[in-house]
Design an enzyme around this catalytic site. Structure first.
Site, PDB file in Angstrom:
ATOM      1  N   TYR A 123      15.135  80.594  49.579  1.00 27.16           N
ATOM      2  CA  TYR A 123      14.895  81.160  48.248  1.00 27.16           C
ATOM      3  C   TYR A 123      14.725  82.681  48.237  1.00 27.16           C
ATOM      4  CZ  TYR A 123      14.432  76.564  46.017  1.00 27.16           C
ATOM      5  OH  TYR A 123      14.673  75.306  45.501  1.00 27.16           O
ATOM      6  N   LYS A 170      12.373  69.727  59.277  1.00 31.97           N
ATOM      7  CA  LYS A 170      13.560  69.091  59.858  1.00 31.97           C
ATOM      8  C   LYS A 170      13.896  69.842  61.146  1.00 31.97           C
ATOM      9  CE  LYS A 170      16.986  66.100  59.437  1.00 31.97           C
ATOM     10  NZ  LYS A 170      16.825  64.649  59.509  1.00 31.97           N
ATOM     11  N   ASP A 227      10.130  72.201  46.820  1.00 27.69           N
ATOM     12  CA  ASP A 227      10.666  72.158  45.456  1.00 27.69           C
ATOM     13  C   ASP A 227      11.201  70.760  45.153  1.00 27.69           C
ATOM     14  OD1 ASP A 227      11.447  73.026  42.987  1.00 27.69           O
ATOM     15  OD2 ASP A 227      13.086  74.308  43.675  1.00 27.69           O
TER      16      ASP A 227
END
Ligand code: NAI
Length: 337
Positions: A123, A170, A227
């Site tokens: 982002y 991850k 998000d």
């Protein structure tokens, strides 16, 4: 007297802002907690009218206030909220998912919170073209990962719950970036022996939020994953109409719903204002803690219990199975406060 800057937003934003102002006015007049509200423009409408999604006057007014409330904005969200989060260093995005009675929800016994890192990851907007490819930079730093991990552990410590932090990442695929995030969280965990710490891959977390959401207390994760997972967790307990959020920094905070401008229902008097009103409850908690003002905490609790009691008795908006309009539901809240 607290100075509140209020971005009225796009889509359902103006309707939610009217609801918020009605409730703040009642608190000001009848509960003797004083506010001075300045309405500000930002978002799609501001962009078309002024050429800037986040006008300079809006930024100055926010910086001049004690706290900011932001209704959702539309397609220009990245130029408004993502910029404000980074500009004001509002590094912790706190998104509770809490069960309310009689919701069209998957579960009615959930009380968890997602603590999302709010300043880095994909982002940051570092995207560029390279030949026939489009490239995005994913930035994860030790500093930001460590401070969000600390925020999550402090949150878990203060909650009246199972005191558990689940670090979601991850790192098996994104070994350097998520590897750093996971290691930073694990290092911070050593400073909190009284809080349970576990790690989970984001795909497994998305599945477990549906399968066994009661296993979560505090989830700490990176910006993009947070998000996505927070929209999912809000649906587990009843939907976006009930989902508030806080963007918190060391000296300033901004409160907004989890959801966006919901253009599909704008202007129809059917939006659920609870997401924004519960964001006001989070704002009152933050102001109360920052200024050592128990009145703020008390009024915040009153606001939340008023919403709780109304939905319990079936006084609800359409998205959660009721028949009240935005204005009518707000009136019920102001009458009951
Ligand atoms: P959205 O979150 O606005 O809406 C998703 C679904 O939830 C829609 O069906 C909507 O009607 C429903 N919904 C949302 N809030 C509701 C409420 N208070 N009461 C009842 N139903 C509600 O997501 P969408 O449609 O993907 O995005 C719309 C716009 O919002 C886009 O332009 C997007 O860029 C922007 N956006 C802005 C955000 C912000 O200001 N922080 C965050 C997310 C999206």
């Amino acid at each position: 007297m607290y100075k509140i800057s209020l971005i009225t937003g796009d889509g359902i934003g103006p309707e939610l802002s009217e609801s918020a102002v009605s409730v703040l006015n009642i608190i000001h007049d009848k509960l003797d907690l004083k506010f001075d509200i300045t309405k500000l423009s930002a978002g799609d409408k501001a962009l078309s009218e002024t050429g800037k999604a986040l006008p300079d006057e809006t930024v100055s007014a926010i910086k001049n206030s004690d706290v900011c409330l932001k209704a959702p904005v539309g397609e220009s969200a990245a130029d408004v909220i993502v910029v404000l989060r980074r500009m004001l260093d509002l590094y912790a995005n706190v998104r509770p998912a809490k069960s309310y009675p009689h919701m069209p929800a998957l579960r009615d016994d959930i009380d968890m919170v997602i603590v999302r890192e709010n300043t880095e990851d994909l982002y940051t907007g570092h995207e560029f073209s390279l030949g026939d490819a489009a490239v995005a930079l994913r930035i994860i730093s030790k500093k930001a990962s460590t401070r969000i991990a600390k925020y999550a552990f402090e949150t878990a410590k203060q909650r009246d719950s199972m005191r558990k932090v689940t670090c979601v990442h991850k790192s098996n695929v994104m070994r350097l970036t998520d590897g750093l995030f996971a290691k930073s969280c694990a290092d911070v965990a050593k400073e909190y022996p009284d809080v349970i710490f576990e790690e989970m891959y984001v795909d497994a977390c998305a599945m477990n939020l549906i399968r066994q959401p009661e296993q979560f207390d505090v989830i700490v994760t990176t910006n993009l994953f947070g998000d996505i997972l927070s929209d999912e967790s809000s649906q587990v307990v009843g939907g976006l109409g009930m989902a508030p959020a806080a963007n918190i920094g060391d000296n300033f905070a901004l409160f907004e719903p989890v959801h966006g401008a919901a253009f599909d229902i704008a202007g129809q008097n059917i939006a659920n204002p609870s997401s924004f009103l519960l964001s006001i409850k989070m704002m009152l908690d933050w102001l109360g803690n920052k200024h050592n003002d128990s009145k703020c905490i008390e009024v915040g609790q009153k606001l939340e219990s008023t919403i709780f009691n109304l939905v319990k008795t079936g006084v609800k908006t359409k998205d959660i199975g009721g028949d009240m309009g935005t204005v009518e539901f707000t009136k019920q809240i102001t009458n009951n406060l």
